[in-house]
Design an enzyme around this catalytic site. Structure first.
Site, short mmCIF file in Angstrom:
data_model
loop_
_atom_site.label_atom_id
_atom_site.label_comp_id
_atom_site.label_asym_id
_atom_site.label_seq_id
_atom_site.Cartn_x
_atom_site.Cartn_y
_atom_site.Cartn_z
N CYS A 85 -1.82 8.27 4.12
CA CYS A 85 -1.83 7.86 2.71
C CYS A 85 -3.09 8.36 2.01
CB CYS A 85 -1.71 6.35 2.60
SG CYS A 85 -2.61 5.46 3.84
N GLU A 134 0.91 -1.17 0.00
CA GLU A 134 0.00 0.00 0.00
C GLU A 134 0.93 1.20 0.00
OE1 GLU A 134 -1.16 3.04 1.05
OE2 GLU A 134 -1.86 2.35 3.01
P1 NAP Z 1 9.81 3.51 3.58
O1 NAP Z 1 11.07 4.23 3.28
O2 NAP Z 1 9.00 3.03 2.46
O3 NAP Z 1 10.20 2.27 4.51
C1 NAP Z 1 9.23 1.33 4.92
C2 NAP Z 1 9.93 0.08 5.40
O4 NAP Z 1 10.59 -0.56 4.31
C3 NAP Z 1 10.99 0.35 6.45
O5 NAP Z 1 10.94 -0.69 7.39
C4 NAP Z 1 12.28 0.30 5.66
O6 NAP Z 1 13.37 -0.13 6.43
C5 NAP Z 1 11.96 -0.74 4.61
N1 NAP Z 1 12.72 -0.55 3.38
C6 NAP Z 1 12.92 0.62 2.75
N2 NAP Z 1 13.59 0.42 1.59
C7 NAP Z 1 13.82 -0.91 1.50
C8 NAP Z 1 14.48 -1.72 0.55
N3 NAP Z 1 15.03 -1.21 -0.56
N4 NAP Z 1 14.54 -3.04 0.78
C9 NAP Z 1 14.00 -3.58 1.90
N5 NAP Z 1 13.38 -2.84 2.85
C10 NAP Z 1 13.28 -1.52 2.65
O7 NAP Z 1 8.81 4.36 4.44
P2 NAP Z 1 9.00 5.27 5.72
O8 NAP Z 1 10.34 5.10 6.34
O9 NAP Z 1 7.87 4.94 6.57
O10 NAP Z 1 8.82 6.75 5.20
C11 NAP Z 1 9.51 7.31 4.13
C12 NAP Z 1 8.55 7.83 3.07
O11 NAP Z 1 7.56 6.84 2.78
C13 NAP Z 1 7.72 9.03 3.47
O12 NAP Z 1 8.39 10.24 3.29
C14 NAP Z 1 6.52 8.89 2.58
O13 NAP Z 1 6.77 9.45 1.33
C15 NAP Z 1 6.34 7.43 2.41
N6 NAP Z 1 5.25 6.82 3.22
C16 NAP Z 1 4.06 6.61 2.65
C17 NAP Z 1 3.05 6.02 3.38
C18 NAP Z 1 1.73 5.77 2.79
O14 NAP Z 1 0.82 5.41 3.47
N7 NAP Z 1 1.62 5.91 1.53
C19 NAP Z 1 3.23 5.63 4.69
C20 NAP Z 1 4.47 5.85 5.26
C21 NAP Z 1 5.48 6.43 4.50
P3 NAP Z 1 14.37 0.89 7.17
O15 NAP Z 1 13.62 2.14 7.47
O16 NAP Z 1 14.78 0.15 8.37
O17 NAP Z 1 15.46 1.12 6.19
#
Ligand code: NAP
Length: 500
Positions: A297, A260
């Site tokens: 989201c 999602e």
């Molecule tokens: P994220 O960067 O997507 O990370 C989510 C999870 O995935 C974390 O546990 C992260 O681990 C892991 N992860 C990230 N890249 C990966 C990869 N290449 N391989 C394996 N695992 C990976 O989300 P976030 O840290 O929650 O927030 C960052 C950005 O995500 C926000 O600025 C926003 O744009 C977006 N976001 C969107 C929603 C939504 O509902 N659409 C919700 C939350 C966030 P680590 O953090 O331990 O590296």
């Protein structure tokens, strides 16, 4: 109360010195960092547990879900205390989210007891049928096996360790291995303690549930690639979601990845509604845009309105509402930084004019409002990308034909909203078939933040809103992600996993 360790099949393990959390307020805590060896241990225990849990009765799983709800409830104050420190979210928000988390555990308990989700089908044998007899055929929806869940940063309870993905998978009969989100490891640990207590109290195999604390990609990558993992539930960014989706698809045996990934949730303000109550709609929009610092989201990032005096009134009212709102603490430094980058990206968009908003310091975000013409919005794809935070864009369309053009051009969305009066019905009738192809949920005269957890909810949508447009990550229908149909031909009825 915090050990900083991983919970792997009923044991708290790991050395809690390798990673310090970066809370919004309060003290920092040390947490262990998981490795692929922890993933192997947790997934192998999950596979062992599946032998019994996959064949457990619905009553046994309902008892587990209800006990988890009770154990989380009993730790309510501790969860709120650490949750506010880690995320910067206010007490009331965390209390509300706890209620939702407990509520969805109990909802799934009730739902599986009813048994409808099994979609039981039976074609009885026709031994005398000519020219060929028909065998006895039963179809039953069965659990997939161990499921990996990625906790989301923006819902530290309802989409994290004991969130919707975990509840749906356990209800289906699938053991769960959670990759804890580094933005709220302490909250995650206390919730894991609640699940551990529930598992011990109900006598379920301890391999049914594990949480691996983690910061970095090793644990997530190892989980998505582990041959015993049968599906992944994920909420987060498009970048990470797409990387993990590709990993799941590239496996020797590909598995479903239910990501999602969010969207810009367009809001179409139809002409009569704009004339009759544009300022009220603007006030509601400002509230929906800024709730939780815009870190939802379903945040309605763009408002499409026909250019002219009604658009002037709408825009001024939105500006006035947003100008009175203070900056808020973001979930992490990284998310605050991504917000600043998003503001800069929109500011650099073709024809985009910033009406209000300032950049803030490292962990805070203030609302920002931009305006752009329909022509420029259609010409510049950067303006279609999600900005995770309290940023709104008013798109001034030439006419209703251009509104339809915009509806055709948007990518997959979690939601699309119409603000309409009776006299707007023809305009709405023309837009609905276009929007229905784009979004998982269509709303009239409301705001998309605040997702009801119920039987009818669809929280998903065509890519990039989600990686699987046939699924929802909220509501009872979300259990379908972790089931597959199996046909039992001439198997003696007493050997079937579910009886009619
Ligand atoms: P994220 O960067 O997507 O990370 C989510 C999870 O995935 C974390 O546990 C992260 O681990 C892991 N992860 C990230 N890249 C990966 C990869 N290449 N391989 C394996 N695992 C990976 O989300 P976030 O840290 O929650 O927030 C960052 C950005 O995500 C926000 O600025 C926003 O744009 C977006 N976001 C969107 C929603 C939504 O509902 N659409 C919700 C939350 C966030 P680590 O953090 O331990 O590296």
């Amino acid at each position: 109360m915090l050990t900083g360790k991983h919970l792997i099949a009923g044991e708290w393990i790991g050395s809690a010195t390798t990673y310090a959390s970066d809370p919004a307020h309060g003290p920092s805590h040390d947490f262990a960092v998981g490795t692929s060896a922890h993933v192997d241990a947790a997934v192998e225990a999950a596979e062992e547990a599946f032998a019994s849990f996959g064949w457990s009765t619905r009553a046994e799983r309902a008892a587990l879900l209800r006990r988890i709800a009770d154990e989380i409830d009993a730790r309510g104050d501790a969860i709120t205390e650490i949750g506010t420190q880690e995320t910067g979210l206010p007490d009331a928000r965390l209390q509300g989210e706890r209620g939702r988390t407990i509520g969805q555990m109990r909802l799934f308990a009730e739902y599986i007891e009813k048994g409808d989700y099994l979609d039981l089908r039976h074609d009885p044998a026709l031994p005398d049928r000519a020219p060929l007899p028909r065998p006895d055929l039963h179809m039953i929806q069965r659990p997939l096996g161990p499921v990996a869940v990625f906790g989301a940063s923006n819902f530290p309870l309802a989409f994290s360790v004991a969130g919707g993905d975990t509840a749906a998978a356990l209800a289906a009969g699938c053991p769960v291995v959670v990759k804890g989100h580094p933005a709220h490891p302490g909250t995650g640990e206390i919730v894991a303690q609640a699940i551990d207590a529930a598992i011990k109290a109900t006598g379920v195999h301890p391999g049914v549930f594990s949480v691996i604390q983690s910061s970095g990609t090793e644990v997530g990558t190892a989980l998505a690639q582990h041959p015993l993992i049968r599906a992944v539930g994920f909420t987060g960014s498009l970048r990470a979601g797409r990387a993990l989706f590709d990993l799941c698809a590239a496996r020797r045996e590909p598995i479903p990845f239910f990501g999602e990934l969010g969207s810009i949730n367009p809001m179409f303000i139809l002409p009569q509604a704009a004339t009759a109550r544009g300022a009220d709609i603007a006030a509601g929009w400002a509230g929906s845009l800024t709730i939780g610092a815009g870190q939802f989201c379903t945040n309605p990032g763009i408002a499409i309105i026909i250019d002219g005096s009604d658009a002037d009134v709408f825009q001024s009212a939105a500006e006035a509402e947003l100008s009175g709102m203070a900056s808020q603490t973001m979930l992490t430094d990284g998310i605050a930084e991504a917000y600043r980058e998003g503001v800069a990206r929109v500011a650099g968009g073709t024809g985009a004019t910033q009406i209000m908003g300032t950049n803030c310091d490292s962990r805070h975000a203030a609302p920002c409002l931009f305006v752009v013409s329909g022509d420029d919005w259609l010409a510049d794809h950067r303006l279609q990308e999600e900005v995770f935070g309290p940023l709104g864009v008013v798109v001034r369309a030439r006419d209703t034909t251009q509104m339809q053009q915009i509806a055709r051009s948007i990518e997959g969305q979690l939601t699309c909203t119409l603000h309409m009066d009776d006299a707007d019905r023809d305009t709405a009738r023309a837009l609905l078939p276009l929007l229905e192809r784009k979004a998982g949920r269509l709303l009239a005269n409301g705001f998309p933040t605040g997702v009801e957890v119920c039987d009818s909810m669809v929280h998903g949508g065509p890519y990039p809103a989600s990686t699987n447009f046939g699924a929802t990550s909220v509501g009872t229908l979300s259990i379908r992600r972790f089931l597959r149909p199996v046909c039992y031909q001439d198997i003696p009825p007493d050997l079937l996993p579910e009886k009619e």
